[in-house]
Design an enzyme around this catalytic site. Structure first.
Site, mmCIF file in Angstrom:
data_model
loop_
_atom_site.group_PDB
_atom_site.id
_atom_site.type_symbol
_atom_site.label_atom_id
_atom_site.label_comp_id
_atom_site.label_asym_id
_atom_site.label_seq_id
_atom_site.Cartn_x
_atom_site.Cartn_y
_atom_site.Cartn_z
ATOM 1 N N THR A 1 -1.556 6.759 -6.992
ATOM 2 C CA THR A 1 -2.068 6.976 -5.648
ATOM 3 C C THR A 1 -2.069 8.461 -5.317
ATOM 4 O O THR A 1 -3.025 8.996 -4.752
ATOM 5 C CB THR A 1 -1.195 6.222 -4.626
ATOM 6 O OG1 THR A 1 -1.026 4.892 -5.073
ATOM 7 C CG2 THR A 1 -1.824 6.240 -3.265
ATOM 8 N N GLY B 1 -1.182 2.666 -15.347
ATOM 9 C CA GLY B 1 0.208 3.055 -15.549
ATOM 10 C C GLY B 1 1.139 2.247 -14.688
ATOM 11 O O GLY B 1 0.706 1.608 -13.739
ATOM 12 N N GLU C 1 10.017 4.701 -33.665
ATOM 13 C CA GLU C 1 8.730 5.361 -33.399
ATOM 14 C C GLU C 1 8.410 6.398 -34.467
ATOM 15 O O GLU C 1 7.261 6.547 -34.875
ATOM 16 C CB GLU C 1 8.733 6.005 -32.011
ATOM 17 C CG GLU C 1 8.848 5.019 -30.853
ATOM 18 C CD GLU C 1 7.781 3.944 -30.869
ATOM 19 O OE1 GLU C 1 6.661 4.219 -31.340
ATOM 20 O OE2 GLU C 1 8.073 2.807 -30.442
ATOM 21 N N PRO D 1 4.034 1.125 -11.947
ATOM 22 C CA PRO D 1 4.142 1.481 -10.535
ATOM 23 C C PRO D 1 5.012 2.719 -10.336
ATOM 24 O O PRO D 1 5.991 2.904 -11.055
ATOM 25 C CB PRO D 1 4.839 0.266 -9.905
ATOM 26 C CG PRO D 1 4.776 -0.819 -10.898
ATOM 27 C CD PRO D 1 4.565 -0.215 -12.236
HETATM 28 P P1 ADP Z 1 1.676 4.600 -7.890
HETATM 29 O O1 ADP Z 1 0.436 4.671 -7.077
HETATM 30 O O2 ADP Z 1 1.454 4.964 -9.332
HETATM 31 O O3 ADP Z 1 2.449 3.355 -7.755
HETATM 32 P P2 ADP Z 1 2.512 6.659 -6.095
HETATM 33 O O4 ADP Z 1 1.408 7.602 -6.260
HETATM 34 O O5 ADP Z 1 2.479 5.777 -4.902
HETATM 35 O O6 ADP Z 1 2.667 5.745 -7.384
HETATM 36 O O7 ADP Z 1 3.875 7.457 -6.138
HETATM 37 C C1 ADP Z 1 4.915 7.201 -5.257
HETATM 38 C C2 ADP Z 1 5.648 8.466 -4.930
HETATM 39 O O8 ADP Z 1 6.329 8.961 -6.061
HETATM 40 C C3 ADP Z 1 4.741 9.585 -4.494
HETATM 41 O O9 ADP Z 1 4.480 9.547 -3.138
HETATM 42 C C4 ADP Z 1 5.544 10.821 -4.869
HETATM 43 O O10 ADP Z 1 6.471 11.154 -3.870
HETATM 44 C C5 ADP Z 1 6.315 10.376 -6.079
HETATM 45 N N1 ADP Z 1 5.654 10.802 -7.311
HETATM 46 C C6 ADP Z 1 5.141 10.004 -8.271
HETATM 47 N N2 ADP Z 1 4.647 10.738 -9.291
HETATM 48 C C7 ADP Z 1 4.814 12.025 -8.967
HETATM 49 C C8 ADP Z 1 4.501 13.254 -9.625
HETATM 50 N N3 ADP Z 1 3.889 13.292 -10.832
HETATM 51 N N4 ADP Z 1 4.819 14.405 -8.990
HETATM 52 C C9 ADP Z 1 5.428 14.373 -7.789
HETATM 53 N N5 ADP Z 1 5.751 13.259 -7.130
HETATM 54 C C10 ADP Z 1 5.467 12.082 -7.705
HETATM 55 ZN ZN ZN Z 2 6.853 -0.339 -32.891
#
Ligand code: ADP
Ligand code: ZN
Length: 599
Positions: free
Chosen positions: A206, A199, A422, A201
C-alpha cells in the site's frame, strides 16, 4: 461501528421513555375508587355527570353542555365498570347526566395504533441501516456509501519507503508516464494498465502504491477487494463502474485495489460452483480494464499475497500483466526501514539499529514500524526521556512471541538449516549446464511453506525443454535436501515443496512426455486443466500395472538425481560451507555477491 451502534440504541431508549411519559400524561389524573364508593359519591351529589365507557365509569363534577367527553377530562372519580343492571336507574334517580364515552377519539387511535406502528417502523429502519452499513446500504444501491474519494497530497514518496529497490525501479517507469504522458504517447509506447504487487501482508505494498501517487502528484483512489463483495447481487459491479467512472474523470490517476484475491479468486473454483456476486464484480472489473484506452492515464495497482489463487483472466495481457515482488526485507533493508521509523523518536546514543535489525529476521516493514512504536511506548511508561536498547529488546521479545505463534520467525538452528539448504540449491544450479542462473538467495522467510528461496532467472524464454534440462531441474530442486543431508546428516520437512515439484517433473517426464524407456512414447496424463481442481475430474486411462510402473520409474529418477546432486555438493563442500556462512550473516545474496563468493 460499535460506538455508533450504542449511540443509536440510546436514542431508542429515550424515545421509549418519552412515549411512556406521554401516555401517562395523557391519561386522566383521577382518584381510583371502588364501585360502592363511586355510588356513594353519586348519592352524596358529588358527581353531576358520568361518562360510561366499556370498561370504566368516570364521574365529573360538571361537564360542558356539548355532552361530549372533553379532550383532557379531569374526572374526579374513576371506577371499573361492573355489570350492574340498575346503574342507569340509580344514576337517573340522583339526576346525574349520563354520557356515553366516545371511544374512537382521534387521540386514542393515535396512541394505541399509530405510535406503536411508528415505533416499529423506526426499529426496522434502524436495523436496515445497520445492515446496510457493512454492505453499501440497501437504499443507496451501492452508489453513495463507498463514494470513493480521490486522495491527493498523501505526503508519501519513495523516501518513505525504505528498501524495496527492485520494486521502485519497476515503478519508476509508471511515475515517469504519469508525470509526462505526452512523452510516451508521442512515441506510441504502451504503459501497462495493471500492475500487481505481490507479497506478504505488511511489506509495504500500500505504501508503495501511495508513494507512486505521491511521486507523480496524481490523485489516488483506494479500495479493498473485499469492499466490492456486497450483500446484494449487482452492487459490487455497480461500484466497480462507479470507481472507473471517477478515475476516468480524474485521469491521470492511480487506482489501488488492495486484497485483489478476495475479489479475483478463480471463477468456478468452489465445489458448489462460483460465487455469483463475486463473479459479476470480477467480470465488471475485467470489462472496465479492457474498456479504457491504454494511454488514458489511469494506472491500476493491485496488491495480493496469494497470487496463485487469482483468476487467470486477471493476469492476461492488458490486465494485471506485470508483477512486482514486494518481499520481506533482508538485514540491510530492515536497518533502512528502522531508520525511517525512528525519525521522530529520541534514541539513546548507544542504540544500534543494525543490532536490532539482526535480531528481527522475518519482520515485515509493518512489524518494524510496530516495534519502534512499542519501544517508545515502553520508554514512556517507564518515564524515560530517551528510548534505550532495553526497550527495543523487550518490544522485540513481545512481537517475536506473537509472530512465533503465526510461524513466521526462525530460530538460530532453523536459520542455519535453511542457509545450507538454499546454498545447496544455488550450488547445484551453478554446476549444471542448462540450469537457470541464480538471481537471488535468501533465508528471509516468505509466505507459508517456503522458508527461504533461491530465485533463478531463465536465461532465455523457453518453449521447449530437453530431457537433460528437466533432469537438471530436478537436480537443483533436490540440492536443498542434499545439502542438509551432507552437512547435518539429517533431513527436514523444509524440502516438501521442492520434492513436490521434483516429483511433478519426474512424473510428467514418464507419463506425459514419453521420456522413459520402459513406458515408451505413450502418454498417460493430460495436462491439468487450470479451471478444474486438479485430479478431481481426471480419469485414469491406464491399467493398475502401468500405474505401478509409472510410480516405480518416477521413484527411480528421483533417487538417481538425488545421488547426482549429493555428489556435486560433496565435491563442492568448501564452497557450500563458505557461502552458507555468508548467507547466514547477510540473510540474502544477490547474483553479484554470489558470483564473487564462487570466485
Ligand atoms: P501492505 O499493503 O503490504 O500490507 P502496508 O503498505 O500497509 O503493507 O504497510 C504497513 C506499514 O508498514 C506502513 O504504513 C509503514 O509504516 C510500514 N512499512 C512497510 N514497509 C515499509 C518500508 N519498506 N519502509 C517503511 N515503512 C514500511
Ligand atoms: Zn528448497
Amino acid at each position: 461501528m460499535e460506538k455508533k451502534f450504542q449511540f443509536s440504541l440510546s436514542y431508542l431508549f429515550i424515545a421509549l421513555a418519552i412515549f411512556i411519559l406521554l401516555q401517562n400524561w395523557l391519561s386522566p389524573q383521577v382518584n381510583n375508587v371502588s364501585y360502592s364508593q363511586f355510588k356513594a359519591h353519586v348519592a352524596e351529589k358529588k358527581i353531576n355527570s358520568v361518562v360510561i365507557s366499556s370498561t370504566l365509569l368516570k364521574g365529573y363534577e360538571k361537564i360542558e353542555s356539548d355532552k361530549k367527553e372533553p379532550m383532557f377530562p379531569k374526572a374526579l372519580y374513576v371506577t371499573p365498570r361492573i355489570d350492574d343492571k340498575n346503574l342507569v336507574e340509580f344514576l337517573e334517580k340522583y339526576g346525574v347526566d349520563i354520557i356515553a364515552a366516545n371511544e374512537n377519539t382521534f387521540l386514542r387511535t393515535l396512541l394505541s395504533w399509530i405510535l406503536p406502528t411508528l415505533f416499529f417502523v423506526g426499529i426496522w429502519m434502524f436495523m436496515m441501516k445497520r445492515m446496510g452499513q457493512g454492505a453499501g446500504g440497501m437504499m443507496t444501491l451501492g452508489k453513495s456509501k463507498a463514494k470513493i474519494i480521490a486522495q491527493t497530497d498523501l505526503g508519501v514518496n519513495f523516501e518513505s519507503v525504505a528498501g524495496q529497490e527492485e520494486a521502485k525501479v519497476e515503478l519508476a517507469e509508471v511515475i515517469e508516464f504519469l508525470k509526462t504522458p505526452e512523452k510516451f504517447t508521442r512515441l506510441g509506447a504502451k504503459i501497462p494498465k495493471g500492475i500487481l504487487l505481490v507479497g506478504p501482508p505488511g511489506t509495504g505494498k500500500t505504501l508503495l502504491a501511495k508513494a507512486v501517487a505521491g511521486e507523480s502528484g496524481v490523485p489516488f483512489f483506494s479500495i479493498s477487494g473485499s469492499d466490492f463483495i456486497e450483500m446484494f447481487v449487482g452492487l459490487g459491479a455497480a461500484r466497480v463502474r462507479d470507481l472507473f467512472e471517477q478515475a476516468n474523470a480524474k485521469a491521470p490517476c492511480i487506482v489501488f485495489i488492495d486484497e485483489l484475491d478476495s475479489l479475483g479468486k478463480a471463477r468456478g473454483s468452489g465445489m458448489m460452483g462460483g460465487h455469483d456476486e463475486r463473479e459479476q464484480t470480477l467480470n465488471q472489473l475485467l470489462a472496465e480494464m479492457d474498456g479504457f484506452e491504454v494511454n488514458k492515464g489511469v494506472v491500476i495497482l493491485a496488491a495480493t499475497n496469494r497470487p496463485e489463487i487469482l483468476d487467470p483472466a486477471l493476469l492476461r495481457p492488458g490486465r494485471f500483466d506485470r508483477h512486482i515482488l514486494v518481499d520481506r526485507p533482508d538485514l540491510k533493508e530492515r536497518v533502512a526501514i528502522l531508520k525511517v521509523h525512528v525519525k521522530g523518536i529520541t534514541l539513546a546514543p548507544e542504540v544500534d539499529l543494525e543490532i536490532i535489525a539482526r535480531r528481527t529476521p522475518g519482520f515485515t516493514g509493518a512489524d518494524l514500524a510496530n516495534l519502534a512504536n512499542e519501544a517508545t511506548l515502553l520508554a514512556v511508561r517507564k518515564g524515560k526521556d530517551v528510548v534505550e536498547a532495553t526497550e527495543f529488546e523487550e518490544a522485540i521479545d513481545r512481537i517475536v512471541a506473537g509472530l512465533e505463534k503465526k510461524n513466521r520467525v526462525l530460530n538460530e538452528n532453523e536459520k542455519r538449516t535453511v542457509a545450507y539448504h538454499e546454498t545447496g540449491h544455488a550450488l547445484v544450479a551453478t554446476f549444471r549446464k542448462t540450469a537457470e542462473k541464480v538471481h537471488k538467495i535468501s533465508i528471509v522467510p516468505r509466505g507459508i511453506g517456503a522458508l527461504g528461496y533461491t530465485m533463478q532467472l531463465p536465461t532465455e524464454d523457453r518453449f521447449l525443454m530437453s530431457k537433460t534440462e528437466l533432469l537438471e531441474k530436478i537436480d537443483v530442486l533436490l540440492g536443498g535436501r542434499a545439502a542438509e543431508k551432507i552437512i547435518f546428516n539429517e533431513i527436514t520437512t523444509g524440502a516438501q515443496n521442492d520434492l513436490q515439484r521434483a516429483t511433478d517433473i519426474a512424473r510428467s517426464m514418464v507419463a506425459m512426455y514419453g521420456m522413459n524407456e520402459k513406458l515408451g512414447q505413450a502418454t498417460y496424463l493430460q495436462p491439468a486443466n487450470q479451471f478444474l481442481q486438479q485430479g478431481l475430474f481426471q480419469q485414469k486411462e491406464f491399467s493398475d500395472q502401468t500405474a505401478l510402473l509409472i510410480d516405480e520409474e518416477v521413484r527411480k529418477i528421483l533417487e538417481e538425481r538425488m545421488v547426482l546432486a549429493e555428489k556435486t555438493l560433496v565435491e563442492q563442500r568448501p564452497l557450500l560451507e563458505k557461502i552458507a556462512k555468508v548467507l547466514l550473516e547477510k540473510e540474502a545474496l544477490d547474483d553479484e555477491e554470489f558470483k564473487a563468493l564462487l570466485g
